[in-house]
Design a protein around this motif. Structure first.
Motif, short mmCIF file in Angstrom:
data_model
loop_
_atom_site.label_atom_id
_atom_site.label_comp_id
_atom_site.label_asym_id
_atom_site.label_seq_id
_atom_site.Cartn_x
_atom_site.Cartn_y
_atom_site.Cartn_z
N ILE A 36 -4.26 -2.60 21.10
CA ILE A 36 -5.31 -3.54 20.65
C ILE A 36 -4.62 -4.99 20.97
O ILE A 36 -3.66 -5.39 20.93
CB ILE A 36 -5.45 -3.53 19.40
CG1 ILE A 36 -6.30 -2.15 18.87
CG2 ILE A 36 -6.61 -4.57 18.87
CD1 ILE A 36 -6.91 -1.94 17.64
N ARG A 37 -5.81 -5.72 21.89
CA ARG A 37 -5.51 -7.12 21.91
C ARG A 37 -6.63 -7.86 21.27
O ARG A 37 -7.78 -7.49 21.52
CB ARG A 37 -5.36 -7.37 23.46
CG ARG A 37 -3.96 -6.83 24.09
CD ARG A 37 -3.58 -7.18 25.49
NE ARG A 37 -3.16 -8.59 25.47
CZ ARG A 37 -2.05 -8.90 25.58
NH1 ARG A 37 -1.21 -8.13 25.01
NH2 ARG A 37 -1.82 -10.07 25.92
N GLN A 38 -6.31 -9.04 20.80
CA GLN A 38 -7.33 -9.58 20.06
C GLN A 38 -7.58 -11.23 20.90
O GLN A 38 -6.42 -11.54 21.47
CB GLN A 38 -6.97 -9.90 18.68
CG GLN A 38 -8.05 -10.77 17.97
CD GLN A 38 -8.13 -10.72 16.43
OE1 GLN A 38 -7.30 -10.29 15.78
NE2 GLN A 38 -8.84 -11.44 15.59
N GLY A 39 -8.83 -11.52 20.80
CA GLY A 39 -9.20 -12.86 21.58
C GLY A 39 -10.28 -13.33 21.01
O GLY A 39 -10.55 -13.17 19.87
N LYS A 40 -10.86 -14.58 21.72
CA LYS A 40 -11.87 -15.08 21.08
C LYS A 40 -13.23 -14.93 21.62
O LYS A 40 -13.12 -14.33 22.96
CB LYS A 40 -11.69 -16.66 21.11
CG LYS A 40 -10.45 -17.18 20.23
CD LYS A 40 -10.46 -18.60 20.52
CE LYS A 40 -9.44 -18.78 21.71
NZ LYS A 40 -8.94 -20.20 22.13
N PHE A 41 -14.24 -15.17 21.01
CA PHE A 41 -15.65 -14.99 21.63
C PHE A 41 -16.42 -16.10 21.49
O PHE A 41 -16.60 -16.53 20.41
CB PHE A 41 -16.37 -13.68 21.15
CG PHE A 41 -17.57 -13.22 21.45
CD1 PHE A 41 -17.95 -12.64 22.94
CD2 PHE A 41 -18.47 -13.35 20.76
CE1 PHE A 41 -19.01 -12.49 23.17
CE2 PHE A 41 -19.91 -13.01 20.85
CZ PHE A 41 -20.08 -12.75 22.38
N PHE A 42 -17.17 -16.51 22.39
CA PHE A 42 -18.28 -17.72 22.42
C PHE A 42 -19.72 -17.32 22.78
O PHE A 42 -19.65 -16.50 23.89
CB PHE A 42 -17.88 -18.88 22.90
CG PHE A 42 -16.39 -19.24 22.71
CD1 PHE A 42 -16.38 -20.12 21.30
CD2 PHE A 42 -15.16 -19.13 23.17
CE1 PHE A 42 -15.08 -20.89 20.89
CE2 PHE A 42 -13.99 -19.64 22.84
CZ PHE A 42 -14.06 -20.51 21.85
N GLN A 43 -20.51 -17.52 21.94
CA GLN A 43 -22.07 -17.57 22.54
C GLN A 43 -22.42 -18.83 22.85
O GLN A 43 -22.71 -19.61 21.60
CB GLN A 43 -22.75 -16.78 21.52
CG GLN A 43 -23.54 -15.79 21.70
CD GLN A 43 -24.39 -14.88 20.65
OE1 GLN A 43 -24.74 -15.47 19.80
NE2 GLN A 43 -24.18 -13.48 20.70
N ILE A 44 -22.61 -19.23 24.02
CA ILE A 44 -23.14 -20.69 24.17
C ILE A 44 -24.52 -20.73 24.77
O ILE A 44 -24.60 -19.85 25.82
CB ILE A 44 -21.94 -21.30 25.40
CG1 ILE A 44 -20.59 -21.03 24.82
CG2 ILE A 44 -22.31 -22.62 25.43
CD1 ILE A 44 -19.62 -21.50 25.74
N GLU A 45 -25.24 -21.45 24.12
CA GLU A 45 -26.71 -21.67 24.73
C GLU A 45 -26.80 -23.14 25.38
O GLU A 45 -26.52 -24.10 24.69
CB GLU A 45 -27.64 -21.54 23.40
CG GLU A 45 -29.04 -21.22 24.07
CD GLU A 45 -29.87 -21.17 23.09
OE1 GLU A 45 -29.62 -20.68 21.78
OE2 GLU A 45 -31.09 -21.01 23.23
#
Lengths: 79, 79
Positions: A36-45
């Motif tokens: 498992i690798r964890q990262g970041k997630f962005f929702q950009i409008e």
């Protein structure tokens, strides 16, 4: 125009956060995990109508603030 | 079998982390942003050959540990 950006540590960079999640899941009995690798997630409008310009803006945001290019990879996709 | 999981705060839940990113980008001159929301991203490799079983396992991991179902939404996709 809406984009999603995923940021994850490069393959050869140690990911202690992911390791902790992996160990915790294993200790809970969920042990069919390889990694498992964890990262970041962005929702950009973005307030932009042209797809290419919008994506360029998001890319600029990533490079300037959201991503540490030395240790992280990122991927932009349209939602 | 490899899956990606994105976890994001539900639409009506305040996202202070995303707000800070938004304000910072605006103060850097990147002001064509409508909104930014930040979430988590996991890359999970499961030791399982059957697609349905593998996805079910990942879903179980999400429900038991990775996601707070009260305030967060999640999405599983195969890589």
């Amino acid at each position: 125009m809406k984009f999603s950006v995923t940021v994850i540590l490069k393959k050869d960079v140690l990911d202690p956060q992911g390791k902790v999640v992996e160990n915790t899941l294993a200790s809970m009995g969920l042990n069919s995990i390889k990694s498992i690798r964890q990262g970041k997630f962005f929702q950009i409008e973005v307030d932009e109508k042209d797809h290419t310009t919008a994506e360029k803006k998001v890319d600029e945001m990533c490079k300037k603030l959201l991503v540490n290019l030395i240790i992280e990879d990122y991927k932009i996709s349209k939602i």
